[in-house]
Design a protein around this motif. Structure first.
Motif, PDB file in Angstrom:
ATOM      1  N   GLY A 196       1.498 -10.708   7.759  1.00 15.07           N
ATOM      2  CA  GLY A 196       1.529  -9.261   7.790  1.00 15.07           C
ATOM      3  C   GLY A 196       0.983  -8.604   6.548  1.00 15.07           C
ATOM      4  N   ALA A 197       0.644  -9.351   5.504  1.00 16.07           N
ATOM      5  CA  ALA A 197       0.156  -8.768   4.270  1.00 16.07           C
ATOM      6  C   ALA A 197      -1.354  -8.888   4.204  1.00 16.07           C
ATOM      7  N   VAL A 198      -2.025  -7.800   3.862  1.00 13.00           N
ATOM      8  CA  VAL A 198      -3.475  -7.801   3.787  1.00 13.00           C
ATOM      9  C   VAL A 198      -3.897  -7.203   2.461  1.00 13.00           C
ATOM     10  N   PRO A 199      -5.050  -7.592   1.933  1.00  6.87           N
ATOM     11  CA  PRO A 199      -5.527  -7.014   0.681  1.00  6.87           C
ATOM     12  C   PRO A 199      -5.634  -5.502   0.803  1.00  6.87           C
ATOM     13  N   SER A 200      -5.029  -4.767  -0.123  1.00  6.83           N
ATOM     14  CA  SER A 200      -4.959  -3.320  -0.009  1.00  6.83           C
ATOM     15  C   SER A 200      -6.268  -2.638  -0.343  1.00  6.83           C
ATOM     16  N   SER A 201      -7.269  -3.368  -0.794  1.00  4.09           N
ATOM     17  CA  SER A 201      -8.542  -2.762  -1.136  1.00  4.09           C
ATOM     18  C   SER A 201      -9.425  -2.534   0.072  1.00  4.09           C
ATOM     19  N   ASP A 202      -9.058  -3.061   1.240  1.00  5.32           N
ATOM     20  CA  ASP A 202      -9.877  -2.910   2.431  1.00  5.32           C
ATOM     21  C   ASP A 202      -9.978  -1.443   2.810  1.00  5.32           C
ATOM     22  N   ASP A 221      -0.259   1.091   3.037  1.00  8.06           N
ATOM     23  CA  ASP A 221      -0.536   0.241   1.882  1.00  8.06           C
ATOM     24  C   ASP A 221       0.238   0.662   0.641  1.00  8.06           C
ATOM     25  N   SER A 222       1.016   1.734   0.731  1.00  4.14           N
ATOM     26  CA  SER A 222       1.647   2.295  -0.465  1.00  4.14           C
ATOM     27  C   SER A 222       2.779   1.418  -0.991  1.00  4.14           C
ATOM     28  N   GLU A 223       2.903   1.396  -2.301  1.00  2.00           N
ATOM     29  CA  GLU A 223       3.988   0.650  -2.940  1.00  2.00           C
ATOM     30  C   GLU A 223       5.347   1.213  -2.550  1.00  2.00           C
TER      31      GLU A 223
END
Length: 283
Positions: free
Chosen positions: A19-25, A73-75
């Protein structure tokens, strides 16, 4: 509305398990009508996402438009999700680099080794060496620090070794996730001698690639116990980190024998072996 799915290393159907993806996409560009349709105050949108299944937030919601992706994608979203679901920091001085990755690692955290406490005889273990009177299972001679543990594997006067091979992808840690994030892999094992017999204990844990060739290995020196010892439980731990891409399996091997060649089961005892995939703040 036509959705445009971007190349995302953890986004394909096969690679969504964590479920985790690089947030830069980047997210699909939203047309004026789309933006108007899905325009919601950010605090409201975050609360909605907090009440949706976490995998749907990553796999569906973040693909709708740029605003939704920003919130997904927010912290703050994943930090609050951790708080609500009880995934607390063990050490408040250690802050996760990525709260979303921390959330999914905590959600999936468990012992990947099967039958580590001899509760189901030797099921899931591969016996590599079965010397002397062979492996057996007994109740504890002295209490374990974990009161729920009541059994241990016991070695004999000839070398006894057993092993398990863990397929990380089968356990939900797909190749893209492992290569991109390289989460810590923590191993531990408990071992104890008999008080009246000298014995030895050994352990080897290997990170393997797709072809089951070693990428990293933990193989400390053999531990020896003298006769007339206190027969207390000892724990050994190790954390694999910065191991590079390509890790697909973990092979855990341990065992030992008594050093006085007494018939029966006077060798090292082992129980509660463990392999966990963890966040850097949990090791």
């Amino acid at each position: 509305m036509k959705r445009r799915f971007l190349p995302d290393p953890v986004q394909s159907t096969k690679k969504k398990a964590m479920g985790a993806v690089p947030s830069s996409d980047s997210a699909p560009e939203a047309t004026n009508s789309t933006a108007e349709l899905f325009s919601v105050p950010l605090e409201v949108l975050e609360e909605i996402f907090l009440n949706l299944p976490s995998d749907k937030v990553v796999q569906v919601c973040r693909l709708v438009c740029r605003q939704w992706k920003e919130v997904a994608d927010s912290e703050s979203l994943w930090r609050e999700r951790c708080r609500r679901e009880g995934y607390n920091l063990q050490d408040v001085s250690k802050i996760p680099k990525d709260w979303r990755v921390f959330y999914f690692l905590r959600k999936k955290k468990r012992n990947l080794l099967k039958n580590p406490r001899a509760e189901d005889k030797f099921r899931d273990w591969r016996i590599l060496e079965n010397g002397g009177d062979q492996w057996t299972i007994e109740g504890l001679m002295v209490p374990h620090p974990n009161e729920t543990i009541q059994k241990n594997f016991v070695t004999s006067y000839g070398m006894c070794r057993k092993s398990q091979l863990i397929n990380l992808e089968s356990e939900g840690y797909n190749s893209s996730f492992m290569d991109h994030y390289q989460p810590h892999i923590k191993i531990s094992d408990w071992y104890a001698p008999r008080w009246d017999c000298s014995c030895e204990y050994s352990i080897t844990v290997e990170l393997l690639n797709h072809g089951k060739k070693p990428v990293q290995k933990f193989a400390p020196e053999t531990v020896y116990f003298e006769q007339w010892n206190d027969q207390q439980w000892n724990q050994i731990t190790h954390v694999f980190k910065n191991y590079g891409p390509g890790v697909r399996y973990v092979r855990f091997t341990h065992g030992g024998k008594d050093c006085q060649f007494w018939a029966g089961w006077y060798g090292i005892r082992v129980t509660d072996s463990c392999i966990e995939v963890c966040s850097e703040v949990d090791t």
